[in-house]
Design an enzyme around this catalytic site. Structure first.
Site, PDB file in Angstrom:
ATOM      1  N   LEU A 160      46.872  25.837 -38.640  1.00 67.24           N
ATOM      2  CA  LEU A 160      47.998  26.400 -37.902  1.00 67.24           C
ATOM      3  C   LEU A 160      49.256  25.850 -38.544  1.00 67.24           C
ATOM      4  O   LEU A 160      49.300  24.667 -38.910  1.00 67.24           O
ATOM      5  CB  LEU A 160      47.955  26.000 -36.424  1.00 67.24           C
ATOM      6  CG  LEU A 160      46.821  26.589 -35.566  1.00 67.24           C
ATOM      7  CD1 LEU A 160      46.882  25.995 -34.162  1.00 67.24           C
ATOM      8  CD2 LEU A 160      46.894  28.107 -35.517  1.00 67.24           C
ATOM      9  N   ASP A 161      50.294  26.686 -38.692  1.00 67.41           N
ATOM     10  CA  ASP A 161      51.508  26.182 -39.318  1.00 67.41           C
ATOM     11  C   ASP A 161      52.225  25.216 -38.377  1.00 67.41           C
ATOM     12  O   ASP A 161      51.884  25.078 -37.200  1.00 67.41           O
ATOM     13  CB  ASP A 161      52.426  27.319 -39.772  1.00 67.41           C
ATOM     14  CG  ASP A 161      52.999  28.133 -38.614  1.00 67.41           C
ATOM     15  OD1 ASP A 161      53.590  27.528 -37.703  1.00 67.41           O
ATOM     16  OD2 ASP A 161      52.869  29.370 -38.628  1.00 67.41           O
ATOM     17  N   MET A 162      53.232  24.555 -38.890  1.00 68.29           N
ATOM     18  CA  MET A 162      53.879  23.455 -38.177  1.00 68.29           C
ATOM     19  C   MET A 162      54.457  23.885 -36.828  1.00 68.29           C
ATOM     20  O   MET A 162      54.433  23.127 -35.858  1.00 68.29           O
ATOM     21  CB  MET A 162      54.976  22.852 -39.063  1.00 68.29           C
ATOM     22  CG  MET A 162      55.528  21.537 -38.563  1.00 68.29           C
ATOM     23  SD  MET A 162      56.571  20.767 -39.813  1.00 68.29           S
ATOM     24  CE  MET A 162      56.924  19.189 -39.021  1.00 68.29           C
TER      25      MET A 162
END
Length: 331
Positions: A160-162
């Site tokens: 999952l991106d930041m």
């Protein structure tokens, strides 16, 4: 040129050392790419694939000798190891021995562990970040519990991106992680997305069919509006279901149509669901083999998988039969 040749050709003693380095089959051996990726988070941040590229490119030296072979190495024979001239911390022998026992997926199924984690906004799904940004796995290991026993063998299933929050699965079995995250196995990933912008039927239909952005093809996704849609409104919650996890794919697909994602939450991955796991918490859950997952298969409307689809009605019936994986222990 001659000077370079003299420097890279090993002496007889070094040649013997290299053979000993790769010849051991004891419990203190570890594949070189795994050592570089997993055991040096404090001064090196490489994925297994990036480590393999460094090895094949001649960027790795052991005891002063260039090593281009990604084979298991015996840590007892390593005096020093460098990547691009940067000294790498060598793991202790007992670390390798313990992890070879606890993390091996060829052991009894009881040694295989899975945790469902509620990822926070602002943290990376990684063991370590060289820029000092907070990382999910470091935070979980600092918290103690059963996760801290698997110091180097924890594998996130997908990413999952930041700025995305919600469900991320963590396991100590690399083979299981690879099975679940492969796009060809088409496990459903479900998200809630809050978007700002003008939403139209044409935009939703295009996303459902699948689109190409900057030469990258994105499979069709199931997109539905949550609640009552206000015509002319600019803030809308969507439920989005997809079968692949390309880098920032939901954000890119929505932004392609002028829809700015202001919040993105993953709520399920295959038959694993976020349910009511508190933000930041990790819950141990049973390992559910890929073959037992019901939330998988092509999306209705996806041009690339249309022939495999059983239709929207069949998919809805299948969803109703799914029993989400229940908790084991809260950490």
């Amino acid at each position: 040129m001659l000077r370079h040749a003299r420097h890279t050709i090993p002496s007889l003693n070094n040649d013997i050392m290299i053979r000993r380095l790769f010849s051991s089959s004891s419990g203190t051996t570890i594949r070189l790419s795994k050592l570089l990726a997993n055991y040096s988070p404090s001064n090196l941040d490489l994925s297994r694939r990036a480590a393999e590229r460094c090895i094949n490119g001649g960027d790795v030296t052991i005891n002063g000798q260039v090593v281009k072979t990604n084979l298991p190495v015996d840590v007892r024979e390593i005096g020093s190891i460098k990547v691009n001239g940067k000294l790498v911390k060598i793991p202790r022998v007992e670390e390798i021995e313990n992890d070879n026992v606890s993390a091996s997926c060829s052991k009894a199924s009881a040694t295989k562990k899975v945790w469902a984690v509620h990822k926070l906004v602002g943290e990376l799904v990684s063991h370590h970040d060289p820029d000092g940004r907070p990382t999910l796995i470091e935070r979980l290991q600092r918290g103690g519990g059963s996760l801290s026993k698997f110091k180097h063998s924890l594998k996130p299933i997908g990413r999952l991106d930041m700025n995305t929050e919600g469900l991320i699965l963590i396991t100590n079995c690399g083979h299981f992680a690879r099975q679940l995250e492969l796009p060809s196995n088409a496990l459903h990933r479900t998200y809630r997305a809050r978007v700002h912008g003008r939403l139209t039927l044409g935009k939703l239909s295009a996303i459902r069919r699948g689109i190409e952005i900057n030469g990258v093809r994105y499979r069709g996704m199931d997109v539905r509006i949550e609640g009552h849609y206000k015509k002319g409104g600019t803030n809308t919650w969507l439920q989005i279901k997809c079968t692949e996890g390309k880098n920032r794919q939901i954000r890119k697909c929505l932004e392609h149509f002028g829809l700015n994602v202001t919040r993105l939450i993953r709520t399920s991955f295959g038959d694993y669901s976020l349910m009511t796991i508190p933000p930041g918490m990790a819950i141990e859950v049973p390992l559910k083999p890929l073959s037992s997952h019901k939330r998988k298969g092509g999306m209705q409307g996806d041009d690339t998988d249309n022939k495999k689809s059983n239709g929207r009605k069949g998919a809805a019936a299948m969803e109703e039969d799914v029993q989400p994986v229940r908790w084991v222990n809260m950490i």
